[in-house]
Design a protein around this motif. Structure first.
Motif, PDB file in Angstrom:
ATOM      1  N   ALA A  82      -7.979  -0.637  -5.861  1.00  0.00           N
ATOM      2  CA  ALA A  82      -8.259   0.375  -5.013  1.00  0.00           C
ATOM      3  C   ALA A  82      -9.038  -0.603  -4.756  1.00  0.00           C
ATOM      4  O   ALA A  82     -10.309  -0.498  -5.122  1.00  0.00           O
ATOM      5  N   ASP A 113       0.590  -1.344  -0.350  1.00  0.00           N
ATOM      6  CA  ASP A 113      -0.177  -0.158   0.131  1.00  0.00           C
ATOM      7  C   ASP A 113       1.218   1.366   0.057  1.00  0.00           C
ATOM      8  O   ASP A 113       0.615   2.365   0.423  1.00  0.00           O
ATOM      9  N   PRO A 158     -12.131   1.831  -1.797  1.00  0.00           N
ATOM     10  CA  PRO A 158     -12.161   3.066  -2.054  1.00  0.00           C
ATOM     11  C   PRO A 158     -13.017   3.642  -0.879  1.00  0.00           C
ATOM     12  O   PRO A 158     -13.070   3.338  -0.326  1.00  0.00           O
ATOM     13  N   ALA A 159     -11.858   4.396  -0.445  1.00  0.00           N
ATOM     14  CA  ALA A 159     -12.766   5.934   0.995  1.00  0.00           C
ATOM     15  C   ALA A 159     -13.873   6.383   0.120  1.00  0.00           C
ATOM     16  O   ALA A 159     -14.055   6.266  -1.066  1.00  0.00           O
ATOM     17  N   ASP A 173      -6.408   4.945  -4.384  1.00  0.00           N
ATOM     18  CA  ASP A 173      -7.107   6.008  -4.046  1.00  0.00           C
ATOM     19  C   ASP A 173      -6.873   7.440  -3.181  1.00  0.00           C
ATOM     20  O   ASP A 173      -7.179   8.325  -3.091  1.00  0.00           O
ATOM     21  N   ARG A 174      -5.897   6.845  -2.203  1.00  0.00           N
ATOM     22  CA  ARG A 174      -5.382   8.082  -1.917  1.00  0.00           C
ATOM     23  C   ARG A 174      -4.255   8.981  -2.384  1.00  0.00           C
ATOM     24  O   ARG A 174      -3.673   9.571  -1.746  1.00  0.00           O
ATOM     25  N   TYR A 175      -4.089   8.494  -3.280  1.00  0.00           N
ATOM     26  CA  TYR A 175      -2.717   9.837  -4.326  1.00  0.00           C
ATOM     27  C   TYR A 175      -3.350   9.992  -5.799  1.00  0.00           C
ATOM     28  O   TYR A 175      -4.141   9.855  -6.023  1.00  0.00           O
ATOM     29  N   LYS A 202      -4.829   0.446  -2.192  1.00  0.00           N
ATOM     30  CA  LYS A 202      -5.324   2.336  -1.767  1.00  0.00           C
ATOM     31  C   LYS A 202      -4.755   3.128  -2.464  1.00  0.00           C
ATOM     32  O   LYS A 202      -4.354   4.143  -1.751  1.00  0.00           O
TER      33      LYS A 202
END
Length: 455
Positions: free
Chosen positions: A222, A162, A225-226, A191-193, A189
């Motif tokens: 992802a 991650d 995703p959040a 989607d964090r970037y 993950k």
């Protein structure tokens, strides 16, 4: 090694050159190669020459071979999802499957055992995902071992991270690469970037895993995703904010897996099964060799005692040496049966003559002493037996050890002395044994038996 030879045959059957990553060229004939590997697995499972004790010791491994054979016959490709705790391995498996097949939790150690489920969307006869425990689980040494074992018997590994790889992750990736499993690296993950940050991280990861994972097999995903914050304006112009779940973004990885399965699935499954069978063949050979060596050691010691005592008790000059030669020939016959290469009594006698000739050339002084001691026993009418018998018997014992070890070398090599010949083989055996220790043990044992017989 047997495993290496099997690997060479597999490469010839299945595919052009391959270096631990997904091969670009199409396999020559995966179906034929898969059938040949399946035949090899059946031969290994049904081999009547494997002792029951060895099968029992390696029962788990033989069970895996049976599982792999079933997998080959079903046309399945098994994929291990591997990585550090909390990188989202289970979530990624669920996202690829499109259903909640694997347990997902926020605490370390949610995955405590291996689980597997068939990939629903696969356009293949059986793409199977295997979730594994996290490699850095606290107090989870057994779980980590399980993860490596699952990866070893899988056909392909998805390594999930991650972010940038830790030293622990990179070491684990190298260990997995050494098992010759094709590897995909999934950066979860994502989607964090931001876009630029993600592209930069992917490029950095490709550089770090160069030689372990192909650049095109480093992919961003992802799995969970959040939630996205969404603001809606109602009919009165009032803004309302709420969280909106986003679907997993694993399409690129899923397409890559399906493409691999369609093009190389049978080949990868067959190669993995063949490699595992090769390693098991080596283990079986080593266990059989150990068992044979243990039996041979007991047999040689039995004849050492018999010869040492016979030589020590026989008062007739030279006759004890002739009797000893007969015992040596009998011992070699028994050794040949232990090693599955039976010799006739005549063949055994000739082998003893060859070995004895080489020993005499190397140790003429010792054999001269033995002849003198034999003559001394006769002319002294037995008065010197106590003085000379144990010493002469010990020499007979030592000679039997040398003859037994030399015969073992000959039999292990398939009734051959090898390129160096008998002289070199016998010289190496003489040099490798502690003569003084053997003579001391022999003398003590013979004296003990002489005293018990006189009592």
């Amino acid at each position: 090694m047997a495993g290496d030879k099997l690997w060479q045959r597999l490469r010839g059957w299945l595919t052009p050159e391959r270096s631990g990553t997904i091969a670009t060229p199409a396999p020559r004939n995966p179906a034929v190669g898969s059938m040949r590997v399946a035949d090899s697995l059946r031969s290994l499972l049904d081999d009547p020459t494997i002792p029951a004790s060895v099968r029992s010791e390696l029962a788990t491994d033989f069970g895996r071979i049976e599982h792999m054979l079933d997998k080959l016959e079903r046309g399945e490709l098994h994929i291990a999802v591997f990585g550090r705790v909390s990188t989202g391995k289970s979530a990624l498996g669920n996202a690829l499957l499109g259903r909640e097949a694997f347990a997902v939790g926020v605490l370390h150690g949610t995955t405590t055992d291996a689980a597997h489920a068939t990939l629903d969307e696969a356009q293949h006869d059986g793409l199977v995902l295997i979730d594994t425990p996290g490699i850095n689980e606290l107090d989870g040494e057994a779980r980590e071992q399980l993860a490596f074992e699952v990866a070893e018997v899988s056909d392909l590994v998805i390594f999930v991270c991650d972010g940038d790889l830790t030293r622990e992750e990179l070491d684990a990736l190298k260990t997995l690469a050494a098992t010759q499993r094709p590897l995909l690296l999934a950066l979860n993950k994502a989607d964090r970037y931001g876009r630029d940050e993600l592209d930069s991280l992917l490029e950095h990861l490709r550089l770090r895993v160069s030689g372990l994972v192909r650049a095109e097999d480093v992919l961003a995903v992802a799995a969970h995703p959040a939630a996205q914050r969404v603001i809606e304006v109602d009919t009165h112009g009032r803004e309302q904010a709420h969280e909106q779940a986003r679907p997993p973004d694993v399409a690129a990885l899923r397409e890559r897996l399906l493409a691999i399965a369609a093009r190389e699935g049978k080949m990868l499954s067959a190669i993995n099964a063949g490699l595992y069978a090769g390693r098991l063949t080596d283990q079986v050979s080593a266990r059989i060799a150990q068992t044979r060596q243990a039996v041979a050691a007991k047999l040689i010691r039995h004849y050492c005692i018999a010869k040492g005592v016979a030589v020590a008790l026989n008062p007739i000059p030279v006759a004890d040496l002739l009797a000893a030669a007969g015992l040596d020939a009998a011992m070699v016959v028994q050794l040949s049966r232990v090693y599955g290469l039976p010799l006739t009594r005549a063949e055994s006698g000739r082998l003893v003559v060859v070995i004895s000739a080489q020993l005499a050339a190397l140790m003429g002084a010792i054999w001269g002493m033995q002849l003198v001691a034999s003559a001394l026993k006769g002319v002294s009418a037995g008065l010197s037996v106590v003085v000379t018998a144990a010493a002469q018997g010990a020499l007979g014992w030592y000679a039997t050890v040398l003859i037994g070890r030399a015969a073992e070398r000959y039999l292990i090599a398939g009734k051959s002395w090898g390129e160096a010949g008998a002289k070199r083989a016998v010289a190496e055996i003489v040099a490798g044994l502690d003569r003084d220790s053997i003579l001391r043990e022999a003398r003590d044992e013979i004296l003990k038996r002489l005293k018990s017989q006189r009592a």
